[in-house]
Design a protein around this motif. Structure first.
Motif, short mmCIF file in Angstrom:
data_model
loop_
_atom_site.label_atom_id
_atom_site.label_comp_id
_atom_site.label_asym_id
_atom_site.label_seq_id
_atom_site.Cartn_x
_atom_site.Cartn_y
_atom_site.Cartn_z
N THR A 1 19.41 4.73 3.22
CA THR A 1 20.10 3.92 2.16
C THR A 1 19.20 3.62 0.87
OG1 THR A 1 21.72 4.29 3.49
CG2 THR A 1 22.18 2.97 1.82
N THR A 2 18.42 2.19 1.42
CA THR A 2 17.74 1.71 0.89
C THR A 2 16.67 2.49 -0.13
OG1 THR A 2 17.78 -0.34 2.51
CG2 THR A 2 16.25 -0.41 1.09
N LEU A 3 15.87 3.34 0.24
CA LEU A 3 15.41 4.20 -0.41
C LEU A 3 16.24 4.55 -1.70
CD1 LEU A 3 12.60 5.84 -1.22
CD2 LEU A 3 13.70 7.93 0.49
N ILE A 4 17.05 4.99 -1.62
CA ILE A 4 17.81 6.00 -2.77
C ILE A 4 18.08 4.54 -3.92
CG2 ILE A 4 20.25 6.26 -3.53
CD1 ILE A 4 20.47 8.15 -0.59
N ALA A 5 18.88 3.46 -2.53
CA ALA A 5 18.89 1.95 -4.35
C ALA A 5 17.84 1.98 -4.70
CB ALA A 5 19.55 1.21 -3.03
N ARG A 6 16.51 1.98 -3.66
CA ARG A 6 15.53 1.10 -4.63
C ARG A 6 14.27 1.74 -5.44
NH1 ARG A 6 12.02 -1.93 -1.21
NH2 ARG A 6 11.40 -2.51 -3.33
N ALA A 7 14.93 3.17 -6.00
CA ALA A 7 14.17 4.34 -5.84
C ALA A 7 13.20 4.25 -7.47
CB ALA A 7 14.71 5.72 -6.72
N THR B 1 0.42 -1.49 -0.07
CA THR B 1 -0.41 0.23 0.02
C THR B 1 0.73 1.47 -0.09
OG1 THR B 1 -0.19 -0.03 2.77
CG2 THR B 1 -1.45 -1.46 1.28
N LEU B 2 2.05 1.05 -0.23
CA LEU B 2 3.16 1.89 -0.39
C LEU B 2 3.12 3.42 -1.11
CD1 LEU B 2 5.33 3.96 1.18
CD2 LEU B 2 7.08 1.80 -0.24
N ASP B 3 3.15 4.27 -0.95
CA ASP B 3 2.53 5.61 -1.96
C ASP B 3 3.37 6.72 -1.86
OD1 ASP B 3 1.77 7.33 -0.72
OD2 ASP B 3 -0.86 6.03 -1.30
N GLY B 4 3.95 7.13 -3.11
CA GLY B 4 4.67 8.63 -3.08
C GLY B 4 4.16 9.59 -1.86
N GLU C 1 12.63 1.71 -8.61
CA GLU C 1 11.28 0.28 -7.88
C GLU C 1 10.31 0.55 -7.35
OE1 GLU C 1 12.90 -2.78 -6.27
OE2 GLU C 1 14.96 -2.17 -7.16
N LEU C 2 9.89 1.88 -6.73
CA LEU C 2 9.14 2.39 -5.41
C LEU C 2 7.45 2.85 -6.43
CD1 LEU C 2 11.49 3.93 -3.06
CD2 LEU C 2 9.74 1.57 -3.06
N PRO C 3 6.92 2.85 -6.23
CA PRO C 3 5.11 3.17 -6.78
C PRO C 3 5.81 4.87 -6.22
CG PRO C 3 4.28 2.19 -4.48
CD PRO C 3 6.19 2.28 -4.76
N LEU C 4 6.41 5.46 -7.32
CA LEU C 4 6.42 6.97 -7.56
C LEU C 4 5.43 8.00 -8.63
CD1 LEU C 4 9.66 7.82 -6.41
CD2 LEU C 4 7.44 7.74 -4.75
N GLY C 5 5.41 8.96 -8.80
CA GLY C 5 4.28 8.92 -9.66
C GLY C 5 5.04 9.17 -10.96
N ASP C 6 5.86 9.98 -10.61
CA ASP C 6 6.48 10.11 -12.51
C ASP C 6 7.78 10.98 -11.70
OD1 ASP C 6 6.91 12.85 -11.31
OD2 ASP C 6 5.25 13.64 -12.31
N GLU C 7 8.49 10.69 -13.00
CA GLU C 7 9.84 11.24 -12.75
C GLU C 7 10.58 12.82 -11.82
OE1 GLU C 7 12.54 9.08 -13.79
OE2 GLU C 7 11.18 7.99 -14.35
N ASP C 8 9.76 13.54 -12.08
CA ASP C 8 9.91 14.62 -11.01
C ASP C 8 9.43 14.23 -9.75
OD1 ASP C 8 10.64 16.36 -13.47
OD2 ASP C 8 8.49 16.74 -13.29
N GLU C 9 8.89 13.42 -9.38
CA GLU C 9 9.09 13.29 -7.60
C GLU C 9 10.18 11.81 -7.65
OE1 GLU C 9 4.57 11.84 -5.92
OE2 GLU C 9 5.46 10.29 -6.65
N ARG C 10 10.31 11.47 -8.40
CA ARG C 10 10.99 10.19 -8.40
C ARG C 10 12.84 11.11 -7.81
NH1 ARG C 10 10.54 4.98 -9.25
NH2 ARG C 10 9.21 5.90 -11.05
N GLU C 11 12.95 12.35 -9.05
CA GLU C 11 14.31 13.04 -7.75
C GLU C 11 13.86 13.76 -7.16
OE1 GLU C 11 16.72 16.11 -10.86
OE2 GLU C 11 15.08 14.49 -12.24
N LEU C 12 12.62 14.12 -6.72
CA LEU C 12 12.26 14.47 -5.23
C LEU C 12 12.89 13.90 -4.15
CD1 LEU C 12 11.49 17.49 -4.13
CD2 LEU C 12 8.68 16.57 -3.88
#
Length: 405
Positions: free
Chosen positions: A108-114, A21-24, A116-127
């Motif tokens: 550290t895990t978050l950055i390594a798996r960025a 259920t994880l989201d951005g 793979e995570l359910p984020l909206g778009d590339e801008d949100e991922r980079e943020l």
């Protein structure tokens, strides 16, 4: 949400990165909580004294901090006492080693798996990656008001160096086994001191770790043998950053019977060079440092003698960088030398097209040497990304062997 604006402890607030259920929104909220907890001010002397004394490791994790709210009926003394109690509780939470380590592991895990995570778009991922990196850097932020020096994060790397066959290892050769020796490097990863992109070398990036491991696993693959380089080769690293590659080479070469090598680690940014010099002392390696601006190189000593080997990892972040690097290498590589370049593949974001600039810069036939030669890509191969190494926006690497044609 944290109560009345006060941050929650990491163990009670950080969501599982494997939750279905994880989201951005959850991730960004957790990052904001960590930022509020660890980034607004440097750690107080009370916090540092607790950390040094190890008090934070002895007790259980801190509970979420009470708001310290006072009603209008409370007098000023009650308000002041409440504020003091609240700040003391926050200091204790910030000083809690278990909580800090929990936060560091999660980030550290978050950055390594960025990716793979359910984020909206590339801008949100980079943020998300930028926010996480900022909080990680805060753990090494200097306390300027106390005049304390920022010591950064000391990291230890260990690589297995494959030794060449010798007459004394005939039995090993017959059994197709190779003798190995450990190569240990300790260095300091410091937070970026400014918003200037040129000081990214204060931290060790995935490409330098991968390249160091490849070099040690198979030195002959890169021509790093006494038969090819002799006993006193000249090796120069471009954009050395923390110096991991140069330090690994300095430790490895004596085991390869290359006892009198000259290793020069170069970089552009003064803060990076200062950190690099500290790392050389920390690892006790025989490496020189030298500033080098690719766009306007000063090739006076110690860069006045051509190099037998040039190395660089993840050093190009704009199209002009590739051309500057090519021009610099053209002036610095010996007639029989080789230039090894490992580039990080970032398939999304603003560095997506960097790889094309590398291959375009080395297509030739310019610039040429007085005898008509120029540098070109002689070979390239894909290198897989390794789990737990590098940032989440990295999908792999490309290894280039560049030489004269």
């Amino acid at each position: 949400m944290s109560p009345a604006g006060h941050p929650l402890s990491p163990t009670s607030s950080l969501p599982s990165l494997r939750s279905p259920t994880l989201d951005g929104t959850q991730i960004l909220s957790a990052l904001d909580n960590l930022h509020e907890l660890y980034c607004p001010v440097s750690l107080s002397l009370a916090v540092k004294s607790q950390l040094e004394a190890g008090k934070a490791q002895d007790g259980p994790p801190a509970e979420p901090v009470d708001s310290g709210y006072a009603s209008e009926e409370d007098d000023d003394n009650d308000k002041n006492e409440s504020d003091i109690d609240s700040e003391s509780a926050l200091d204790a939470l910030r000083a809690d080693a278990f909580e800090r380590n929990f936060a560091i592991q999660w980030l550290t895990t978050l950055i390594a798996r960025a990716y793979e995570l359910p984020l909206g778009d590339e801008d949100e991922r980079e943020l998300v990656v930028d926010k996480a990196s900022t909080v990680l850097a805060s753990f090494t932020k200097p306390v300027e008001e106390d005049g304390e020096e920022d010591i950064g994060i000391t990291r230890s790397f260990s690589f297995e160096l494959t030794l060449p066959f010798t007459p004394d290892s005939c039995e090993l050769a017959e059994s197709s086994m190779r003798q190995k020796v450990g190569i240990d490097v300790r260095l300091n990863d410091a937070p970026q001191t400014t918003t200037d992109h040129t000081d990214v070398g204060l931290q060790s990036w995935g490409a330098s770790i991968i390249f160091s491991d490849l070099l040690c696993a198979s030195p002959a693959r890169f021509g790093i043998t006494r038969d090819i380089l002799g006993s006193s080769p000249r090796i120069i690293e471009f954009g050395a950053g923390t110096g991991l590659v140069s330090l690994a080479l300095a430790k490895a070469l004596p085991h390869l019977d290359i006892s009198d090598a000259t290793l020069i680690a170069t970089d552009y940014h003064s803060a990076v060079l200062a950190n690099l010099q500290s790392n050389i002392k920390l690892t006790q390696a025989n490496v020189e440092t030298c500033p080098l601006d690719w766009s306007d190189p000063d090739l006076g000593a110690p860069l006045d003698v051509p190099a037998d080997l040039l190395v660089a990892t993840d050093v190009i972040y704009a199209p002009e960088h590739a051309m500057w690097l090519r021009n610099c290498a053209t002036q610095m590589l010996s007639p029989e030398g080789v230039f090894w370049l490992l580039m990080t593949v970032r398939p999304n974001g603003r560095f997506e097209a960097v790889m094309d600039s590398v291959e375009a810069a080395f297509q030739g036939p310019c610039p040429r040497t007085p005898d008509g030669r120029y540098l070109a890509i002689l070979g390239k191969e894909n290198v897989e990304k390794r789990r737990g190494v590098g940032r989440g926006d990295e999908s792999g690497y490309k290894l280039y062997r560049i030489g004269w044609v």
